[in-house]
Design an enzyme around this catalytic site. Structure first.
Site, mmCIF file in Angstrom:
data_model
loop_
_atom_site.group_PDB
_atom_site.id
_atom_site.type_symbol
_atom_site.label_atom_id
_atom_site.label_comp_id
_atom_site.label_asym_id
_atom_site.label_seq_id
_atom_site.Cartn_x
_atom_site.Cartn_y
_atom_site.Cartn_z
ATOM 1 N N ASP A 93 14.066 1.941 5.949
ATOM 2 C CA ASP A 93 12.647 1.448 5.978
ATOM 3 C C ASP A 93 12.257 -0.010 6.068
ATOM 4 O O ASP A 93 12.785 -0.707 4.988
ATOM 5 C CB ASP A 93 11.537 2.057 4.831
ATOM 6 C CG ASP A 93 10.307 2.388 5.459
ATOM 7 O OD1 ASP A 93 9.916 2.027 6.474
ATOM 8 O OD2 ASP A 93 9.338 2.580 4.579
ATOM 9 N N GLU A 135 6.474 0.071 10.529
ATOM 10 C CA GLU A 135 4.907 0.563 10.717
ATOM 11 C C GLU A 135 4.359 -0.434 11.900
ATOM 12 O O GLU A 135 4.778 -1.356 11.912
ATOM 13 C CB GLU A 135 4.226 0.178 9.332
ATOM 14 C CG GLU A 135 4.818 0.957 8.190
ATOM 15 C CD GLU A 135 4.120 0.599 6.800
ATOM 16 O OE1 GLU A 135 3.043 -0.083 6.961
ATOM 17 O OE2 GLU A 135 4.662 1.193 5.958
ATOM 18 N N GLU A 194 0.729 9.308 9.171
ATOM 19 C CA GLU A 194 0.458 9.192 7.710
ATOM 20 C C GLU A 194 -1.057 9.348 7.761
ATOM 21 O O GLU A 194 -1.860 8.486 8.369
ATOM 22 C CB GLU A 194 0.813 8.214 6.963
ATOM 23 C CG GLU A 194 0.521 8.245 5.557
ATOM 24 C CD GLU A 194 1.508 7.089 4.678
ATOM 25 O OE1 GLU A 194 2.408 6.752 5.171
ATOM 26 O OE2 GLU A 194 1.019 7.380 3.396
HETATM 27 O O1 KIV Z 1 8.320 4.502 2.265
HETATM 28 C C1 KIV Z 1 7.978 5.723 2.515
HETATM 29 O O2 KIV Z 1 8.356 6.505 1.639
HETATM 30 C C2 KIV Z 1 7.356 6.165 3.679
HETATM 31 C C3 KIV Z 1 7.240 7.655 3.744
HETATM 32 C C4 KIV Z 1 6.008 8.086 2.963
HETATM 33 C C5 KIV Z 1 7.063 8.088 5.226
HETATM 34 O O3 KIV Z 1 7.120 5.356 4.591
#
Ligand code: KIV
Length: 265
Positions: free
Chosen positions: A83, A115, A182
């Site tokens: 992420d 994002e 989300e």
């Molecule tokens: O950071 C995270 O855990 C996320 C998930 C909730 C999709 O982005």
């Protein structure tokens, strides 16, 4: 061979649900992988659930890479997604490509997540052009918490719903292989899921998404500072751990531990 983006796309085409969970370290990543989950996300949620911060804003790229390494070392089957943390992809597409590349080269991930909708389209294009698969994330985007004014459901207002549908189409067009939806109304998630060919993965997006994701510590009952409506708890590990530690303390204090069994002759 691990789960690939082709397997993920095939699941949507065949109407099979995609499963995704977060993990942040070796033992939990091993649990998630051995349970057969398709995608393991090293979520920037680790800022909140591991580091104890109030938001996801402060976790750094180096910290994300460290956790990605722990997770990818454990995972044998699932697809591993890193992420991209706040400010690792917003400044320039060059920096975004560089940081996405770090997840693969240093963190052992197979793809990255970021994002943003239409506004992130150029970044998604640049990263996919560098042969790095990108998962997009729209709706409630926690890195925009200060702009959104709180962790609120997005897309109830028809204008915002229209924009989210356009965002989903824009990230698909830009080359994303999947989209996290989300905290949006279930009917909107259904409409988006039908409108795009790539899989949608819901967290608070209702049952019509092509897959589901949760923060692992929410599911296991390890994080209880607040529990969003969309979370379903499958265990209460925090309470179980406190109980175990209390029983150890009592055993030590009462002279019951260690016993003969735990002692050397
Ligand atoms: O950071 C995270 O855990 C996320 C998930 C909730 C999709 O982005």
């Amino acid at each position: 061979m691990s789960v690939t983006i082709l397997d993920i796309l095939k699941k949507k085409a065949e109407g099979k649900k995609i499963t995704m969970l977060t993990a942040y370290d070796f033992p939990f990543a091993q649990i998630v992988d051995e349970a057969g989950i398709d995608i393991v996300l090293i979520g920037d949620s680790l800022s909140m659930v591991v580091q104890g911060n109030d938001t996801t804003i402060s976790v750094t790229m180096d910290e994300m890479i460290y956790h990605a390494r722990l997770v990818s070392r454990a995972v044998k089957n699932a697809m591993v997604v890193g992420d991209m943390p706040f400010m690792s992809y917003q400044i320039s597409t060059e920096e975004a490509v560089y940081n996405a590349g770090r997840f693969l080269k240093e963190g052992g991930a197979h793809a990255v997540k970021l994002e943003g909708g239409a506004s992130a389209a150029d970044t998604i294009k640049a990263i996919t052009k560098a042969e790095i698969p990108v998962m997009a994330h729209i709706g409630l985007t926690p890195q925009s918490i200060h702009k959104l004014g709180g962790y609120k459901v997005q897309g109830k207002d028809p204008k915002v719903a229209k924009r989210l549908l356009a965002d989903a189409k824009a990230v698909e067009e830009a080359g994303a292989f999947a989209i996290v939806l989300e905290a949006i109304p279930a009917n909107l998630a259904k409409e988006i899921t039908r409108a795009v060919k790539i899989p949608t993965i819901g967290i608070g997006g209702g049952r019509h998404c092509d897959g589901q994701v949760l923060v692992l510590y929410d599911l296991l009952g390890l994080f209880n500072r607040f529990v969003p409506k969309f979370v379903k708890r499958y265990a209460n590990l925090k309470a179980d751990a406190i109980d175990a530690v209390k029983r150890y303390k009592e055993d030590v204090e009462k002279g019951r531990f260690p016993s003969e069994e735990q002692s050397f002759k």
